[in-house]
Motif scaffolding. Structure first.
Motif, mmCIF file in Angstrom:
data_model
loop_
_atom_site.group_PDB
_atom_site.id
_atom_site.type_symbol
_atom_site.label_atom_id
_atom_site.label_comp_id
_atom_site.label_asym_id
_atom_site.label_seq_id
_atom_site.Cartn_x
_atom_site.Cartn_y
_atom_site.Cartn_z
ATOM 1 N N LYS A 1 0.828 -1.213 0.000
ATOM 2 C CA LYS A 1 0.000 0.000 0.000
ATOM 3 C C LYS A 1 0.867 1.271 0.000
ATOM 4 C CE LYS A 1 -3.986 -2.224 2.221
ATOM 5 N NZ LYS A 1 -5.044 -2.059 3.257
ATOM 6 N N TYR B 1 -12.356 -2.303 -4.101
ATOM 7 C CA TYR B 1 -12.914 -2.469 -2.761
ATOM 8 C C TYR B 1 -14.448 -2.394 -2.754
ATOM 9 C CZ TYR B 1 -8.353 -2.239 -0.399
ATOM 10 O OH TYR B 1 -7.086 -2.510 0.069
ATOM 11 N N HIS C 1 -16.735 -3.335 0.122
ATOM 12 C CA HIS C 1 -16.742 -2.509 1.340
ATOM 13 C C HIS C 1 -17.517 -1.203 1.160
ATOM 14 C CE1 HIS C 1 -13.948 -5.141 3.323
ATOM 15 N NE2 HIS C 1 -12.997 -4.941 2.432
ATOM 16 N N ARG D 1 -19.391 0.294 4.020
ATOM 17 C CA ARG D 1 -18.712 0.394 5.323
ATOM 18 C C ARG D 1 -18.348 1.858 5.597
ATOM 19 N NH1 ARG D 1 -16.401 -4.778 6.330
ATOM 20 N NH2 ARG D 1 -15.901 -4.059 8.426
ATOM 21 N N PHE E 1 -15.728 3.169 6.669
ATOM 22 C CA PHE E 1 -14.352 3.551 6.345
ATOM 23 C C PHE E 1 -14.084 3.595 4.844
ATOM 24 C CE2 PHE E 1 -14.419 -1.061 7.312
ATOM 25 C CZ PHE E 1 -13.909 -1.579 6.123
ATOM 26 N N LEU F 1 -10.684 4.795 2.942
ATOM 27 C CA LEU F 1 -9.920 3.719 2.308
ATOM 28 C C LEU F 1 -9.564 4.090 0.858
ATOM 29 C CD1 LEU F 1 -8.850 0.771 2.226
ATOM 30 C CD2 LEU F 1 -11.197 0.042 1.712
ATOM 31 N N THR G 1 -5.404 -7.452 10.406
ATOM 32 C CA THR G 1 -5.725 -6.197 9.710
ATOM 33 C C THR G 1 -5.350 -4.991 10.553
ATOM 34 O OG1 THR G 1 -7.578 -7.312 8.634
ATOM 35 C CG2 THR G 1 -7.593 -4.910 8.617
ATOM 36 N N ARG H 1 2.484 -6.291 9.366
ATOM 37 C CA ARG H 1 1.720 -5.172 9.951
ATOM 38 C C ARG H 1 2.253 -4.799 11.330
ATOM 39 N NH1 ARG H 1 -3.575 -7.683 7.328
ATOM 40 N NH2 ARG H 1 -3.923 -6.259 5.597
ATOM 41 N N ILE I 1 -4.998 0.818 11.459
ATOM 42 C CA ILE I 1 -5.826 -0.088 10.656
ATOM 43 C C ILE I 1 -6.096 0.501 9.269
ATOM 44 C CG2 ILE I 1 -8.052 0.772 11.520
ATOM 45 C CD1 ILE I 1 -9.005 -2.190 11.509
ATOM 46 N N ASP I 2 -6.089 1.820 9.165
ATOM 47 C CA ASP I 2 -6.349 2.450 7.863
ATOM 48 C C ASP I 2 -5.114 2.406 6.970
ATOM 49 O OD1 ASP I 2 -9.117 3.559 8.207
ATOM 50 O OD2 ASP I 2 -8.135 4.471 9.934
ATOM 51 N N ASN J 1 -2.254 0.180 6.731
ATOM 52 C CA ASN J 1 -1.728 -1.067 7.306
ATOM 53 C C ASN J 1 -0.784 -1.819 6.370
ATOM 54 O OD1 ASN J 1 -3.672 -1.971 5.573
ATOM 55 N ND2 ASN J 1 -4.702 -3.300 7.038
ATOM 56 N N HIS K 1 -2.124 -5.464 1.584
ATOM 57 C CA HIS K 1 -3.403 -6.156 1.417
ATOM 58 C C HIS K 1 -3.116 -7.560 0.930
ATOM 59 C CE1 HIS K 1 -7.453 -7.179 0.053
ATOM 60 N NE2 HIS K 1 -6.864 -7.677 -1.010
HETATM 61 P P1 CMP Z 1 -7.572 -4.492 3.350
HETATM 62 O O1 CMP Z 1 -7.172 -5.918 3.543
HETATM 63 O O2 CMP Z 1 -6.873 -3.763 2.255
HETATM 64 O O3 CMP Z 1 -9.151 -4.436 3.070
HETATM 65 C C1 CMP Z 1 -9.922 -3.295 3.409
HETATM 66 C C2 CMP Z 1 -9.190 -2.300 4.242
HETATM 67 O O4 CMP Z 1 -9.993 -1.385 4.938
HETATM 68 C C3 CMP Z 1 -8.405 -3.022 5.306
HETATM 69 O O5 CMP Z 1 -7.319 -3.710 4.722
HETATM 70 C C4 CMP Z 1 -8.067 -1.862 6.262
HETATM 71 O O6 CMP Z 1 -6.853 -1.212 5.892
HETATM 72 C C5 CMP Z 1 -9.218 -0.872 6.035
HETATM 73 N N1 CMP Z 1 -10.056 -0.730 7.217
HETATM 74 C C6 CMP Z 1 -10.264 0.393 7.913
HETATM 75 N N2 CMP Z 1 -11.088 0.175 8.939
HETATM 76 C C7 CMP Z 1 -11.413 -1.133 8.914
HETATM 77 C C8 CMP Z 1 -12.251 -1.976 9.739
HETATM 78 N N3 CMP Z 1 -12.915 -1.499 10.798
HETATM 79 N N4 CMP Z 1 -12.346 -3.283 9.404
HETATM 80 C C9 CMP Z 1 -11.711 -3.786 8.327
HETATM 81 N N5 CMP Z 1 -10.913 -3.028 7.512
HETATM 82 C C10 CMP Z 1 -10.770 -1.720 7.808
#
Ligand code: CMP
Length: 142
Positions: free
Chosen positions: A10, A50, A53, A56, A58, A62, A92, A103, A110-111, A113, A116
């Motif tokens: 990333k 993505y 998601h 979601r 985030f 993201l 994650t 990681r 988490i944002d 990280n 992937h």
């Molecule tokens: P990734 O495996 O790239 O898939 C989605 C990404 O969203 C994840 O890694 C995280 O970097 C990001 N993300 C941010 N907040 C969350 C969350 N609460 N749960 C899962 N992924 C999150």
């Protein structure tokens, strides 16, 4: 089983000059890099990748992050490649990642990280096809 999985280094990890260190982890674990490219994703490309998601909270952050700089995308091949790559990456959320994982070592939040990896063989097939044509995948012959 012999599997392939999609891996992304990333923007945060590319910015920290960690491409080689991360490739070393994959190769040291016996995973083969059978396709690779550097790209700077457009908003549309990041949203498409993505899409699962989309609802979601985030999702906006993201997409913003994943378009903030270049990434390196690769296909990893090997025995049990999906799980092996997930073990190498760690949880994650870096705060929950085991010591010695990518990681834990290289990510802060988490944002942002660092990496992937596909979470299953089925998603791996879809994610590989999102970035690579069949001709861009180069199985080893030696
Ligand atoms: P990734 O495996 O790239 O898939 C989605 C990404 O969203 C994840 O890694 C995280 O970097 C990001 N993300 C941010 N907040 C969350 C969350 N609460 N749960 C899962 N992924 C999150």
């Amino acid at each position: 089983a012999l599997e392939r999985t999609l891996s992304i280094i990333k923007p945060d990890a590319v910015a920290k000059n960690l491409i080689g260190a991360i490739y070393n982890r994959f190769e040291s674990a016996g995973l083969r890099i059978v396709a690779a490219k550097m790209m700077h994703l457009s908003k549309e490309q990041a949203e498409g990748f993505y899409a699962e998601h989309k609802e979601r909270p985030f999702f906006g952050a993201l997409v913003e992050f994943m378009t903030s700089g270049p990434i390196v995308v690769q296909v990893l091949e090997g025995e049990d490649a999906v799980r092996k790559n997930r073990d190498i990456m760690g949880a994650t959320n870096p705060a929950e990642a085991l010591a010695g994982t990518l990681r834990a070592d290289y990510a802060e939040t988490i944002d942002e990280n660092a990496v992937h990896g596909s979470d299953a063989v089925e998603s791996a097939a879809r994610e590989i096809a999102y970035f690579f044509s069949d001709e861009e995948i180069c199985p080893r012959t030696r």
